[in-house]
Design an enzyme around this catalytic site. Sequence first.
Site, short mmCIF file in Angstrom:
data_model
loop_
_atom_site.label_atom_id
_atom_site.label_comp_id
_atom_site.label_asym_id
_atom_site.label_seq_id
_atom_site.Cartn_x
_atom_site.Cartn_y
_atom_site.Cartn_z
N SER A 70 12.61 44.17 50.76
CA SER A 70 11.77 44.00 49.61
C SER A 70 10.68 42.94 49.90
CB SER A 70 12.72 43.90 48.29
OG SER A 70 13.28 42.53 48.50
N ASN A 71 10.89 41.64 50.48
CA ASN A 71 9.87 40.86 50.57
C ASN A 71 9.03 41.43 51.34
OD1 ASN A 71 10.29 38.05 49.47
ND2 ASN A 71 12.37 38.68 49.90
N ILE A 116 18.52 34.09 64.87
CA ILE A 116 18.01 32.68 65.04
C ILE A 116 17.03 32.96 66.28
CG2 ILE A 116 18.51 30.48 65.26
CD1 ILE A 116 20.95 30.96 63.59
N ASN A 144 9.48 31.18 56.70
CA ASN A 144 10.86 31.89 56.33
C ASN A 144 10.85 31.73 54.80
OD1 ASN A 144 13.29 33.09 56.55
ND2 ASN A 144 14.22 31.24 56.21
N HIS A 198 13.78 31.59 51.75
CA HIS A 198 15.37 31.32 51.57
C HIS A 198 15.74 31.34 50.24
CE1 HIS A 198 19.21 30.01 53.01
NE2 HIS A 198 19.19 29.01 52.00
C1 GRF Z 1 15.84 37.24 50.76
O1 GRF Z 1 16.90 36.82 49.60
C2 GRF Z 1 15.63 36.30 51.29
O2 GRF Z 1 15.27 35.03 50.69
C3 GRF Z 1 16.74 36.07 52.74
O3 GRF Z 1 16.98 37.40 52.76
C4 GRF Z 1 16.74 38.30 51.82
C5 GRF Z 1 15.94 39.34 52.25
O4 GRF Z 1 15.78 40.30 51.22
N1 GRF Z 1 16.10 35.31 53.70
P1 GRF Z 1 14.71 41.63 51.60
O5 GRF Z 1 15.32 42.15 52.88
O6 GRF Z 1 13.34 40.93 51.53
O7 GRF Z 1 14.88 42.36 50.41
#
Ligand code: GRF
Length: 189
Positions: free
Chosen positions: A16-17, A92, A107, A109
């Site tokens: 989703s990001n 990692i 990144n 988080h």
């Molecule tokens: C998000 O909560 C991000 O902060 C973490 O992993 C999740 C990824 O979600 N690192 P998506 O795959 O972008 O929906």
Amino acid sequence: MKNRVNIAIFISGKGSNLKSLIKFSLLKNSPIKVKFIISNNSKAKGLIYANKYKLKKKTYNFKNSKITEVKLLKLLDRNNIKLICLAGFMKILSKNFIKKFKGKILNIHPSLLPKYKGLNTHERVIKNKEKFSGCTVHFVNHKLDSGKIVLQKKVKVKKNDSPSSLSRRILKEEHRLYPNALKKILLNP
Ligand code: GRF
């Protein structure tokens, strides 16, 4: 915008990001161009966005991570990638890889770093009865979730929140935070 920065987005899951970054890249004045989507998981749901938006993608299984990283570095070099955005990438990266891309890996988080590094952040936040959580975009260094912070967004933890309801609310903020962090770095360095 002219002279957009070529980026590669690394994912392992839902993406989703990734989707929010692709949408951001399509805006007229966006400072980024998404050149490659990299995944360590051929079943990552987020890979559908590569097809949907006609973007190049590549999956590596990272079984031999040293060899994989050498291949990956070559691919990034050939495609003139200047910045890597990790977006739910569950591997990692080695010290050597990070050194080669020093200051050029970001990144996101789902906590207010430096609090709650690592996995299962929402579970731990709720268990500890925190009043606030949130999300953080940071540079990647050789220590997990510890590089310089670019931007953070605070989110209130509700009394009846479950890890999934909190995660949903934070994720919405993540989708705004990552583009804003890129603007901050690339437009007002
Ligand atoms: C998000 O909560 C991000 O902060 C973490 O992993 C999740 C990824 O979600 N690192 P998506 O795959 O972008 O929906």
